[in-house]
Design an enzyme around this catalytic site. Structure first.
Site, PDB file in Angstrom:
ATOM      1  N   TRP A  87      -9.126   8.125  -8.541  1.00 33.19           N
ATOM      2  CA  TRP A  87     -10.393   8.400  -9.246  1.00 33.19           C
ATOM      3  C   TRP A  87     -10.338   7.849 -10.664  1.00 33.19           C
ATOM      4  O   TRP A  87     -11.313   7.266 -11.154  1.00 33.19           O
ATOM      5  CB  TRP A  87     -10.716   9.898  -9.234  1.00 33.19           C
ATOM      6  CG  TRP A  87     -11.502  10.257  -8.010  1.00 33.19           C
ATOM      7  CD1 TRP A  87     -11.002  10.737  -6.833  1.00 33.19           C
ATOM      8  CD2 TRP A  87     -12.913  10.102  -7.819  1.00 33.19           C
ATOM      9  NE1 TRP A  87     -12.021  10.893  -5.924  1.00 33.19           N
ATOM     10  CE2 TRP A  87     -13.197  10.520  -6.494  1.00 33.19           C
ATOM     11  CE3 TRP A  87     -13.957   9.663  -8.615  1.00 33.19           C
ATOM     12  CZ2 TRP A  87     -14.496  10.511  -5.973  1.00 33.19           C
ATOM     13  CZ3 TRP A  87     -15.249   9.649  -8.095  1.00 33.19           C
ATOM     14  CH2 TRP A  87     -15.510  10.062  -6.792  1.00 33.19           C
TER      15      TRP A  87
ATOM     16  N   TRP B 294     -15.693  11.684 -13.374  1.00 31.25           N
ATOM     17  CA  TRP B 294     -14.822  11.420 -12.227  1.00 31.25           C
ATOM     18  C   TRP B 294     -14.175  12.703 -11.722  1.00 31.25           C
ATOM     19  O   TRP B 294     -13.892  12.836 -10.533  1.00 31.25           O
ATOM     20  CB  TRP B 294     -13.759  10.363 -12.566  1.00 31.25           C
ATOM     21  CG  TRP B 294     -12.843  10.739 -13.698  1.00 31.25           C
ATOM     22  CD1 TRP B 294     -13.031  10.466 -15.022  1.00 31.25           C
ATOM     23  CD2 TRP B 294     -11.610  11.469 -13.623  1.00 31.25           C
ATOM     24  NE1 TRP B 294     -11.993  10.978 -15.766  1.00 31.25           N
ATOM     25  CE2 TRP B 294     -11.105  11.593 -14.929  1.00 31.25           C
ATOM     26  CE3 TRP B 294     -10.880  12.018 -12.575  1.00 31.25           C
ATOM     27  CZ2 TRP B 294      -9.909  12.245 -15.232  1.00 31.25           C
ATOM     28  CZ3 TRP B 294      -9.687  12.675 -12.865  1.00 31.25           C
ATOM     29  CH2 TRP B 294      -9.210  12.787 -14.179  1.00 31.25           C
TER      30      TRP B 294
ATOM     31  N   GLU C  62       0.842  -1.211   0.000  1.00 34.08           N
ATOM     32  CA  GLU C  62       0.000   0.000   0.000  1.00 34.08           C
ATOM     33  C   GLU C  62       0.874   1.257   0.000  1.00 34.08           C
ATOM     34  O   GLU C  62       0.562   2.245  -0.661  1.00 34.08           O
ATOM     35  CB  GLU C  62      -0.946   0.010   1.210  1.00 34.08           C
ATOM     36  CG  GLU C  62      -2.031  -1.053   1.168  1.00 34.08           C
ATOM     37  CD  GLU C  62      -2.866  -1.030  -0.104  1.00 34.08           C
ATOM     38  OE1 GLU C  62      -3.218   0.054  -0.590  1.00 34.08           O
ATOM     39  OE2 GLU C  62      -3.161  -2.124  -0.631  1.00 34.08           O
TER      40      GLU C  62
ATOM     41  N   ASN D 172     -10.869   3.270   2.819  1.00 35.89           N
ATOM     42  CA  ASN D 172     -10.518   2.993   1.418  1.00 35.89           C
ATOM     43  C   ASN D 172     -11.581   2.175   0.673  1.00 35.89           C
ATOM     44  O   ASN D 172     -11.933   2.482  -0.465  1.00 35.89           O
ATOM     45  CB  ASN D 172      -9.167   2.275   1.346  1.00 35.89           C
ATOM     46  CG  ASN D 172      -8.759   1.986  -0.085  1.00 35.89           C
ATOM     47  OD1 ASN D 172      -8.671   2.895  -0.896  1.00 35.89           O
ATOM     48  ND2 ASN D 172      -8.564   0.717  -0.414  1.00 35.89           N
TER      49      ASN D 172
ATOM     50  N   TRP E  77       1.785   1.697  -3.392  1.00 37.62           N
ATOM     51  CA  TRP E  77       0.705   2.292  -4.221  1.00 37.62           C
ATOM     52  C   TRP E  77       0.828   3.813  -4.214  1.00 37.62           C
ATOM     53  O   TRP E  77       0.609   4.490  -5.207  1.00 37.62           O
ATOM     54  CB  TRP E  77      -0.689   1.911  -3.698  1.00 37.62           C
ATOM     55  CG  TRP E  77      -1.292   0.723  -4.399  1.00 37.62           C
ATOM     56  CD1 TRP E  77      -1.432  -0.513  -3.881  1.00 37.62           C
ATOM     57  CD2 TRP E  77      -1.819   0.675  -5.748  1.00 37.62           C
ATOM     58  NE1 TRP E  77      -2.022  -1.338  -4.818  1.00 37.62           N
ATOM     59  CE2 TRP E  77      -2.274  -0.632  -5.966  1.00 37.62           C
ATOM     60  CE3 TRP E  77      -1.954   1.601  -6.777  1.00 37.62           C
ATOM     61  CZ2 TRP E  77      -2.834  -1.048  -7.159  1.00 37.62           C
ATOM     62  CZ3 TRP E  77      -2.523   1.201  -7.978  1.00 37.62           C
ATOM     63  CH2 TRP E  77      -2.955  -0.103  -8.162  1.00 37.62           C
TER      64      TRP E  77
ATOM     65  N   TRP F 213     -20.450  11.640 -20.427  1.00 35.64           N
ATOM     66  CA  TRP F 213     -20.826  11.732 -19.014  1.00 35.64           C
ATOM     67  C   TRP F 213     -22.141  12.486 -18.896  1.00 35.64           C
ATOM     68  O   TRP F 213     -22.511  13.265 -19.779  1.00 35.64           O
ATOM     69  CB  TRP F 213     -19.746  12.466 -18.218  1.00 35.64           C
ATOM     70  CG  TRP F 213     -18.419  11.784 -18.186  1.00 35.64           C
ATOM     71  CD1 TRP F 213     -17.308  12.131 -18.891  1.00 35.64           C
ATOM     72  CD2 TRP F 213     -18.049  10.630 -17.424  1.00 35.64           C
ATOM     73  NE1 TRP F 213     -16.269  11.276 -18.616  1.00 35.64           N
ATOM     74  CE2 TRP F 213     -16.697  10.340 -17.710  1.00 35.64           C
ATOM     75  CE3 TRP F 213     -18.733   9.803 -16.529  1.00 35.64           C
ATOM     76  CZ2 TRP F 213     -16.015   9.269 -17.131  1.00 35.64           C
ATOM     77  CZ3 TRP F 213     -18.045   8.739 -15.947  1.00 35.64           C
ATOM     78  CH2 TRP F 213     -16.708   8.485 -16.247  1.00 35.64           C
TER      79      TRP F 213
HETATM   80  P1  FAD Z   1      -3.468   2.275   5.137  1.00 27.21           P
HETATM   81  O1  FAD Z   1      -4.278   1.142   4.642  1.00 27.21           O
HETATM   82  O2  FAD Z   1      -2.995   2.225   6.520  1.00 27.21           O
HETATM   83  O3  FAD Z   1      -2.251   2.430   4.115  1.00 27.21           O
HETATM   84  C1  FAD Z   1      -1.025   3.086   4.474  1.00 27.21           C
HETATM   85  C2  FAD Z   1      -0.705   4.171   3.488  1.00 27.21           C
HETATM   86  O4  FAD Z   1      -0.546   3.628   2.178  1.00 27.21           O
HETATM   87  C3  FAD Z   1      -1.789   5.218   3.348  1.00 27.21           C
HETATM   88  O5  FAD Z   1      -1.722   6.185   4.368  1.00 27.21           O
HETATM   89  C4  FAD Z   1      -1.499   5.789   1.967  1.00 27.21           C
HETATM   90  O6  FAD Z   1      -0.458   6.733   2.000  1.00 27.21           O
HETATM   91  C5  FAD Z   1      -1.008   4.569   1.210  1.00 27.21           C
HETATM   92  N1  FAD Z   1      -2.123   3.975   0.463  1.00 27.21           N
HETATM   93  C6  FAD Z   1      -2.993   3.040   0.882  1.00 27.21           C
HETATM   94  N2  FAD Z   1      -3.862   2.712  -0.101  1.00 27.21           N
HETATM   95  C7  FAD Z   1      -3.522   3.477  -1.157  1.00 27.21           C
HETATM   96  C8  FAD Z   1      -4.031   3.612  -2.485  1.00 27.21           C
HETATM   97  N3  FAD Z   1      -5.052   2.855  -2.914  1.00 27.21           N
HETATM   98  N4  FAD Z   1      -3.458   4.508  -3.304  1.00 27.21           N
HETATM   99  C9  FAD Z   1      -2.407   5.270  -2.901  1.00 27.21           C
HETATM  100  N5  FAD Z   1      -1.877   5.175  -1.660  1.00 27.21           N
HETATM  101  C10 FAD Z   1      -2.422   4.293  -0.804  1.00 27.21           C
HETATM  102  N6  FAD Z   1      -5.096   8.398  -0.533  1.00 27.21           N
HETATM  103  C11 FAD Z   1      -4.508   9.553  -0.165  1.00 27.21           C
HETATM  104  O7  FAD Z   1      -3.511   9.522   0.574  1.00 27.21           O
HETATM  105  N7  FAD Z   1      -4.993  10.764  -0.607  1.00 27.21           N
HETATM  106  C12 FAD Z   1      -6.076  10.856  -1.419  1.00 27.21           C
HETATM  107  O8  FAD Z   1      -6.465  11.960  -1.818  1.00 27.21           O
HETATM  108  C13 FAD Z   1      -6.737   9.654  -1.783  1.00 27.21           C
HETATM  109  N8  FAD Z   1      -7.856   9.694  -2.557  1.00 27.21           N
HETATM  110  C14 FAD Z   1      -8.481   8.523  -2.902  1.00 27.21           C
HETATM  111  C15 FAD Z   1      -9.618   8.579  -3.710  1.00 27.21           C
HETATM  112  C16 FAD Z   1     -10.269   7.404  -4.083  1.00 27.21           C
HETATM  113  C17 FAD Z   1     -11.476   7.470  -4.976  1.00 27.21           C
HETATM  114  C18 FAD Z   1      -9.780   6.165  -3.630  1.00 27.21           C
HETATM  115  C19 FAD Z   1     -10.472   4.875  -4.023  1.00 27.21           C
HETATM  116  C20 FAD Z   1      -8.644   6.084  -2.838  1.00 27.21           C
HETATM  117  C21 FAD Z   1      -7.974   7.262  -2.459  1.00 27.21           C
HETATM  118  N9  FAD Z   1      -6.819   7.233  -1.649  1.00 27.21           N
HETATM  119  C22 FAD Z   1      -6.194   8.405  -1.310  1.00 27.21           C
HETATM  120  C23 FAD Z   1      -6.175   5.950  -1.289  1.00 27.21           C
HETATM  121  C24 FAD Z   1      -6.615   5.332   0.058  1.00 27.21           C
HETATM  122  O9  FAD Z   1      -8.001   5.307   0.150  1.00 27.21           O
HETATM  123  C25 FAD Z   1      -6.037   6.075   1.269  1.00 27.21           C
HETATM  124  O10 FAD Z   1      -4.650   6.256   1.116  1.00 27.21           O
HETATM  125  C26 FAD Z   1      -6.273   5.264   2.546  1.00 27.21           C
HETATM  126  O11 FAD Z   1      -7.642   5.037   2.736  1.00 27.21           O
HETATM  127  C27 FAD Z   1      -5.706   6.026   3.715  1.00 27.21           C
HETATM  128  O12 FAD Z   1      -5.981   5.384   4.919  1.00 27.21           O
HETATM  129  P2  FAD Z   1      -4.827   4.755   5.797  1.00 27.21           P
HETATM  130  O13 FAD Z   1      -3.745   5.748   6.003  1.00 27.21           O
HETATM  131  O14 FAD Z   1      -5.462   4.167   6.997  1.00 27.21           O
HETATM  132  O15 FAD Z   1      -4.294   3.616   4.836  1.00 27.21           O
END
Ligand code: FAD
Length: 473
Positions: free
Chosen positions: A380, A357, A273, A339, A276, A304
């Site tokens: 997105w 989107w 993650e 997420n 990612w 759209w």
């Molecule tokens: P954890 O599960 O604890 O993951 C640890 C870290 O990994 C996160 O803090 C984040 O930095 C990174 N990470 C995890 N999942 C993703 C992912 N799918 N993509 C990129 N990085 C990821 N994340 C953002 O940081 N900023 C945003 O603006 C953002 N917008 C999103 C919009 C949509 C439509 C979706 C589907 C996802 C988005 N995410 C975004 C990704 C993800 O949802 C969040 O990073 C995550 O929910 C943050 O929670 P956490 O820190 O507890 O994640």
């Protein structure tokens, strides 16, 4: 007296593992730590309201940390080009240091600043302070950029994720005369909306909290990450995203904090993650128009819908699909959304409502505390099917099935939709299927206390598939 070094904080609001600060300390000159709110550049995407709240609190924390070690943070607002140049001349600074950013407007601006400073015979140093590896460091075996996640992740793991981390310094050399500057309050990041005041109930910005959080997550949750991270009613994720967004903690610090754990599936999924996040920055680098233009060109032709009313209902959490509405209300109340639910709500907007989107991305940009120029835009695009390595367009989430699978007892839904709190679990995912006696017993009047679905799932799914077929022909 030695000429100072200007240390420009940007999205690296921390003192540990900060390569620009480390270099400034090595140079040994007095350090002038500065922050510039550069929101005048037309190309610069302005911070959303929720992000501004976070930034204010985060700058406050950094400022206090600097004061503890004998320094202070100087605040400025305006065009960074002119502020830096003026300050460098006024203070006779010998060098200017910063950690790099990757948004196209910032890259363009920083190049200009660097050129101007070099012309003034100043030294300029820039570093990687936000990523494990910068986009140009991660390539395929044949030297090409990687635009698909798994090979990208493998390339990073092959490069190795063992980093040296520096601690916060005990003191910072300073000079007695500080240049005049603004105060944090002058940046006017906090607005008077009651909306932003409630964030204090849920969040505490700052490096100290971020470090505590990764340690607590390591202790309590990482070993059940695979099973719990998809269940929105649980605290199964690290909630580090806003801290990472503003650089209160670096991804290297996170990786090193868990480096002594056995590399089981849970730990590897968590590391993936973090990768990612890197991959999103990689996409932003190679597709600088990612915030407006679909990566898959086919989608330029996509028809759209622009139904403003449906958009409003989605933002307010009034679509009639409880899991979607709970997610949107979580976002509004806490500035964050789980997420799994981000995926469900984004899919609903783009596939069920056929709204662009970009509209959803902008709403998230304004309301998410972790709104990130790389992760928000690429996620997105990914959900709506037009991004690199995106979820196939024809995979349309059924919000009811998602809800039954990931919130089976409706705990998450009830937390954010108290009006449904008396509904039995069988109907919590689809209140429209409850009969009138059940609704009455649960104090629900569909269409009054909770909306009827704004669109039928079967109809929406077929319409989305038809629209997709339209761009393929
Ligand atoms: P954890 O599960 O604890 O993951 C640890 C870290 O990994 C996160 O803090 C984040 O930095 C990174 N990470 C995890 N999942 C993703 C992912 N799918 N993509 C990129 N990085 C990821 N994340 C953002 O940081 N900023 C945003 O603006 C953002 N917008 C999103 C919009 C949509 C439509 C979706 C589907 C996802 C988005 N995410 C975004 C990704 C993800 O949802 C969040 O990073 C995550 O929910 C943050 O929670 P956490 O820190 O507890 O994640």
């Amino acid at each position: 007296m030695k000429n100072p070094s200007i240390l420009w904080f940007r999205v690296d609001l921390r003192l540990s593992d900060n390569p620009a600060l480390q270099k400034a300390l090595e140079l040994g000159n007095p350090i002038l730590p500065i922050y510039i709110l550069d929101d005048e550049d037309a190309e610069n995407r302005k911070l959303g309201d929720a992000s501004k709240w976070w930034l204010h609190s985060s700058l406050n924390k950094l400022s206090l940390e600097l004061e503890k070690i004998g320094s202070k943070l100087l605040f400025f607002r305006g065009k960074a080009e002119s502020i830096i140049e003026k300050l460098a001349i006024e203070t006779k600074a010998e060098s200017i240091l910063w950690n790099r950013r990757y948004e196209p407007w910032a890259v363009k601006r920083d190049k200009i600043i660097k050129k101007n400073l070099l012309q003034l015979s100043k030294q300029v140093f820039s570093f990687n302070g936000s990523l494990l590896y910068e986009p140009w460091e991660v390539k395929s075996k044949t030297g090409n950029p990687l635009k698909v996640f798994t090979p990208y992740k493998n390339a990073i793991l092959n490069k190795g994720i063992d980093f040296k981390i520096t601690n916060s310094p005990k003191t910072i050399p300073f000079q007695n005369k500080w240049p005049s500057c603004l105060t944090l309050d002058d940046l006017k990041l906090i607005n008077n909306k009651p909306w932003s005041k409630k964030f204090y109930e849920f969040w505490e910005p700052g490096t100290e909290t971020a470090l505590k959080k990764i340690n607590a997550f390591k202790e309590d949750s990482i070993n059940s990450y695979n099973s719990d991270r998809n269940i929105p009613s649980l605290s199964g994720t690290s909630k580090l995203s806003p801290h990472l967004r503003f650089g209160e903690i670096s991804p290297k610090q996170i990786i090193m904090a868990i480096s002594d754990l056995e590399e089981n599936d849970d730990v590897m999924t968590y590391k993936a993650e973090i990768i990612w996040r890197e991959f999103s920055h990689n996409l932003l680098w190679y597709y600088p128009e990612i915030d407006t233009k679909p990566i898959k060109n086919d989608f330029l032709k996509f028809k759209w819908n622009n139904d403003e009313n449906n958009f409003k209902l989605w933002t307010e959490g009034k679509t009639g699909y409880p899991i979607v509405d709970a997610g949107m209300r979580e976002l509004w109340l806490t500035g964050w959304m789980h997420n799994r639910v981000r995926m469900i709500t984004a899919s609903f907007l783009t596939k069920h409502l056929l709204l662009p989107w970009q509209m959803g991305e902008k709403w998230f940009w304004d309301t998410l505390l972790d709104a990130d120029p790389a992760s928000n835009t690429s996620s997105w695009q990914w959900v709506s099917g037009c991004g690199a390595d995106a979820a196939p367009y024809f995979r349309i989430f059924n919000p009811t099935i998602q809800s039954q699978k990931f919130d089976p007892d409706g705990k998450y839904i009830k937390r954010f939709l108290p009006e449904l709190k008396n509904l039995p679990p069988k109907f919590i995912h689809e209140p429209w299927n409850a009969d009138s006696a059940i609704l009455k017993n649960s104090d629900i009047k569909l269409g009054e206390t909770y909306p009827m679905p704004i669109i039928d799932h079967k109809f929406a799914r077929e319409r989305a598939l038809d629209s997709y077929a339209g761009i393929k022909n």
